[in-house]
Design a protein around this motif. Structure first.
Motif, PDB file in Angstrom:
ATOM      1  N   SER A  78      38.527 -56.377   1.861  1.00 32.81           N
ATOM      2  CA  SER A  78      39.042 -56.245   0.614  1.00 32.81           C
ATOM      3  C   SER A  78      37.976 -55.631  -0.160  1.00 32.81           C
ATOM      4  CB  SER A  78      39.686 -57.665   0.124  1.00 32.81           C
ATOM      5  OG  SER A  78      38.399 -58.484   0.027  1.00 32.81           O
ATOM      6  N   HIS A  79      36.795 -55.694   0.238  1.00 36.70           N
ATOM      7  CA  HIS A  79      35.614 -55.173  -0.732  1.00 36.70           C
ATOM      8  C   HIS A  79      35.146 -53.767  -0.525  1.00 36.70           C
ATOM      9  CE1 HIS A  79      35.314 -59.283  -1.710  1.00 36.70           C
ATOM     10  NE2 HIS A  79      35.393 -59.662  -0.391  1.00 36.70           N
ATOM     11  N   TRP A  80      35.999 -52.721  -0.724  1.00 34.96           N
ATOM     12  CA  TRP A  80      35.831 -51.297  -0.706  1.00 34.96           C
ATOM     13  C   TRP A  80      35.902 -50.865  -1.824  1.00 34.96           C
ATOM     14  CZ3 TRP A  80      39.888 -49.240  -3.081  1.00 34.96           C
ATOM     15  CH2 TRP A  80      41.357 -49.582  -3.028  1.00 34.96           C
ATOM     16  N   LYS A  81      35.116 -49.636  -2.123  1.00 37.12           N
ATOM     17  CA  LYS A  81      35.090 -48.733  -3.293  1.00 37.12           C
ATOM     18  C   LYS A  81      35.859 -47.501  -3.177  1.00 37.12           C
ATOM     19  CE  LYS A  81      30.745 -48.027  -1.834  1.00 37.12           C
ATOM     20  NZ  LYS A  81      29.425 -47.645  -1.844  1.00 37.12           N
ATOM     21  N   THR A  82      36.002 -47.097  -4.418  1.00 36.58           N
ATOM     22  CA  THR A  82      36.842 -45.732  -4.738  1.00 36.58           C
ATOM     23  C   THR A  82      36.028 -44.551  -4.438  1.00 36.58           C
ATOM     24  OG1 THR A  82      36.371 -45.805  -7.023  1.00 36.58           O
ATOM     25  CG2 THR A  82      38.687 -46.761  -6.228  1.00 36.58           C
ATOM     26  N   GLY A  83      36.448 -43.382  -4.051  1.00 40.36           N
ATOM     27  CA  GLY A  83      35.423 -42.092  -3.940  1.00 40.36           C
ATOM     28  C   GLY A  83      36.345 -41.050  -3.493  1.00 40.36           C
ATOM     29  N   MET A  84      35.892 -39.925  -3.225  1.00 40.10           N
ATOM     30  CA  MET A  84      36.582 -38.976  -2.701  1.00 40.10           C
ATOM     31  C   MET A  84      35.752 -38.296  -1.578  1.00 40.10           C
ATOM     32  SD  MET A  84      37.031 -36.789  -6.445  1.00 40.10           S
ATOM     33  CE  MET A  84      38.372 -35.668  -5.884  1.00 40.10           C
ATOM     34  N   PHE A  85      36.507 -37.288  -0.962  1.00 38.43           N
ATOM     35  CA  PHE A  85      35.988 -36.813   0.315  1.00 38.43           C
ATOM     36  C   PHE A  85      36.486 -35.290   0.379  1.00 38.43           C
ATOM     37  CE2 PHE A  85      39.946 -38.122   2.111  1.00 38.43           C
ATOM     38  CZ  PHE A  85      40.341 -37.278   2.898  1.00 38.43           C
ATOM     39  N   MET A  86      35.941 -34.602   1.389  1.00 35.37           N
ATOM     40  CA  MET A  86      36.440 -33.134   2.084  1.00 35.37           C
ATOM     41  C   MET A  86      35.785 -33.094   3.317  1.00 35.37           C
ATOM     42  SD  MET A  86      34.326 -30.435  -0.337  1.00 35.37           S
ATOM     43  CE  MET A  86      35.025 -29.007   0.812  1.00 35.37           C
ATOM     44  N   ARG A  87      36.524 -32.208   4.138  1.00 32.30           N
ATOM     45  CA  ARG A  87      35.987 -31.994   5.467  1.00 32.30           C
ATOM     46  C   ARG A  87      35.798 -30.807   5.566  1.00 32.30           C
ATOM     47  NH1 ARG A  87      40.441 -35.790   8.082  1.00 32.30           N
ATOM     48  NH2 ARG A  87      38.860 -37.369   9.173  1.00 32.30           N
ATOM     49  N   TYR A  88      34.868 -30.476   6.596  1.00 31.00           N
ATOM     50  CA  TYR A  88      34.172 -29.199   6.814  1.00 31.00           C
ATOM     51  C   TYR A  88      33.762 -29.086   8.281  1.00 31.00           C
ATOM     52  CZ  TYR A  88      29.708 -31.378   6.809  1.00 31.00           C
ATOM     53  OH  TYR A  88      28.622 -32.114   7.142  1.00 31.00           O
ATOM     54  N   TRP A  89      33.622 -27.817   8.778  1.00 32.69           N
ATOM     55  CA  TRP A  89      33.356 -27.594  10.205  1.00 32.69           C
ATOM     56  C   TRP A  89      31.904 -28.133  10.268  1.00 32.69           C
ATOM     57  CZ3 TRP A  89      36.899 -26.648  13.492  1.00 32.69           C
ATOM     58  CH2 TRP A  89      38.282 -25.803  13.023  1.00 32.69           C
ATOM     59  N   HIS A  90      31.668 -28.572  11.604  1.00 34.18           N
ATOM     60  CA  HIS A  90      30.417 -29.016  11.830  1.00 34.18           C
ATOM     61  C   HIS A  90      30.181 -28.682  13.407  1.00 34.18           C
ATOM     62  CE1 HIS A  90      26.937 -31.408  11.250  1.00 34.18           C
ATOM     63  NE2 HIS A  90      27.025 -32.135  12.542  1.00 34.18           N
ATOM     64  N   GLU A  91      29.029 -28.588  14.067  1.00 35.08           N
ATOM     65  CA  GLU A  91      28.776 -28.297  15.309  1.00 35.08           C
ATOM     66  C   GLU A  91      28.166 -29.117  16.314  1.00 35.08           C
ATOM     67  OE1 GLU A  91      27.359 -26.385  12.489  1.00 35.08           O
ATOM     68  OE2 GLU A  91      29.276 -25.153  12.598  1.00 35.08           O
ATOM     69  N   CYS A  92      28.589 -29.181  17.473  1.00 32.86           N
ATOM     70  CA  CYS A  92      27.876 -30.019  18.538  1.00 32.86           C
ATOM     71  C   CYS A  92      27.041 -28.953  19.301  1.00 32.86           C
ATOM     72  CB  CYS A  92      28.854 -30.464  19.485  1.00 32.86           C
ATOM     73  SG  CYS A  92      30.003 -31.979  18.543  1.00 32.86           S
ATOM     74  N   TYR A  93      25.786 -29.590  19.863  1.00 34.06           N
ATOM     75  CA  TYR A  93      24.925 -28.749  20.672  1.00 34.06           C
ATOM     76  C   TYR A  93      24.694 -29.478  21.869  1.00 34.06           C
ATOM     77  CZ  TYR A  93      24.284 -26.197  16.396  1.00 34.06           C
ATOM     78  OH  TYR A  93      24.294 -25.657  15.263  1.00 34.06           O
ATOM     79  N   PHE A  94      24.803 -28.961  23.301  1.00 32.86           N
ATOM     80  CA  PHE A  94      24.677 -29.393  24.350  1.00 32.86           C
ATOM     81  C   PHE A  94      24.284 -28.528  25.498  1.00 32.86           C
ATOM     82  CE2 PHE A  94      29.207 -28.306  23.358  1.00 32.86           C
ATOM     83  CZ  PHE A  94      29.607 -27.805  24.427  1.00 32.86           C
ATOM     84  N   ASP A  95      24.054 -29.124  26.532  1.00 36.83           N
ATOM     85  CA  ASP A  95      23.660 -27.983  27.981  1.00 36.83           C
ATOM     86  C   ASP A  95      25.073 -28.195  28.873  1.00 36.83           C
ATOM     87  OD1 ASP A  95      20.993 -27.669  27.075  1.00 36.83           O
ATOM     88  OD2 ASP A  95      20.282 -29.437  27.952  1.00 36.83           O
ATOM     89  N   ALA A  96      24.929 -27.144  29.762  1.00 36.28           N
ATOM     90  CA  ALA A  96      26.226 -27.126  30.660  1.00 36.28           C
ATOM     91  C   ALA A  96      26.241 -28.161  31.509  1.00 36.28           C
ATOM     92  CB  ALA A  96      25.836 -25.957  31.224  1.00 36.28           C
TER      93      ALA A  96
END
Length: 331
Positions: free
Chosen positions: A308-326
């Motif tokens: 019950s103890h949450w805050k108000t606020g805003m958000f937006m999403r954007y592209w992000h990358e993952c880096y890894f080896d084969a």
């Protein structure tokens, strides 16, 4: 609290799976959890998002007869304690097999019982359930009964798949001609729904503990894109929260339930529910409502929870990358 925690998250390629994982990595377990990640395809972002991922597995699609046996085998091998479903496709299979999985491996599946999943996934069953329990809901008919809906509500109406579909094949219909032009499936797989004349759409999550008590509710205004919430705002709307809590108190899901609703003339009208975690769990966790952490605390370790103890606020999403080896890609 156990010092060792091994959690499986299925559906590494989905936004829901990624969001659940992000919420878990914001939780009190973030530095001790061993993550076991599965996916039906070799590339899935959750495979590569954190060094807390200890093993990656390719599994069959959920409708395969080999899916549950492989999940059980992995749980035994890795000593998995809890399982989060990351995709819509897997919730039925995992929910139906939850007792078997726990008996054979000890792992707890963080999903509601199958009859609750069924009501949430089938929009026509949602309508019938809400009508039976006097919960507000737009008038809804199967496609072949369109004349009944038009006679009582008129055009426009919404056309939707009967079974949840990540916002695909949803149309605003303005005429009988358009109704048949837009028909995308067999008539018994399509519903028509009373048009809610409001652009203000909410997704509201309520969380029930093991006793069926609502531990917290958080409303969010959202904008959809690509089948998920792409921007939004956590808001304090008592009317929206009250409807979500009424549904949760009636259905008594195991854990999270997400209610989609619109505000029409100041009244909250739900039009869809998802009896599962959502693709915005990480957003809610950021603002103090971590349902993923709550599920582990209450359903795995039997600890009391308070969301019950949450805050108000805003958000937006954007592209992000993952880096890894084969070599990181599971075979």
């Amino acid at each position: 609290m156990s010092n060792e925690l091994t959690i499986m998250i299925t559906g590494a390629g989905s936004t829901m799976g990624q969001s659940v994982m992000k919420a878990l990595l914001m939780s009190c377990y973030r530095n001790t959890v061993r993550l076991i990640i599965t996916n039906s395809e070799p590339l899935g972002a959750s495979f590569f998002m954190s060094d807390r991922v200890k093993n990656r597995y390719l599994v069959p699609i959920a409708k395969s007869e080999n899916y549950i046996p492989q999940i059980i085998e992995i749980c035994r091998k890795e000593r998995v304690q809890g399982i989060f479903s990351g995709t819509e496709h897997e919730i039925y299979a995992l929910s139906r097999a939850a007792n078997k999985i726990k008996e054979k491996t000890g792992a707890v599946v963080f999903l509601s019982r199958p009859e609750v999943i069924d009501i949430g996934t089938d929009k026509y069953k949602t309508y019938l359930y809400f009508k039976e329990h006097n919960i507000p809901f737009p008038e809804t008919v199967l496609f072949d009964n369109y004349k009944k809906l038009i006679a009582s509500k008129g055009y426009p109406v919404f056309m939707k798949p009967r079974i949840a579909s990540s916002s695909r094949n949803i149309y605003k219909i303005n005429s009988e001609k358009e109704l048949f032009e837009k028909q995308f499936d067999h008539s018994d797989r399509i519903i028509l729904q009373e048009y809610l004349d409001s652009e203000l759409e909410y997704t509201v999550e309520s969380f029930c503990d093991k006793n069926g008590t609502v531990a917290g509710t958080i409303p969010m205004i959202r904008e959809l894109g690509y089948g998920m919430s792409i921007t939004g705002e956590i808001v304090d709307n008592p009317e929206a929260a009250a409807v979500s809590e009424l549904i949760a108190e009636t259905l008594k899901p195991e854990g999270a339930i997400n209610v989609q609703l619109r505000m029409v003339n100041g009244k909250a009208i739900p039009f869809e529910i998802n009896t599962r975690f959502s693709s915005t769990e990480c957003v809610r966790a950021h603002y103090g409502y971590n349902a993923v952490e709550a599920a582990i605390k209450n359903y795995l370790f039997d600890e009391p929870i308070d969301l019950s103890h949450w805050k108000t606020g805003m958000f937006m999403r954007y592209w992000h990358e993952c880096y890894f080896d084969a070599g990181d890609i599971p075979e």
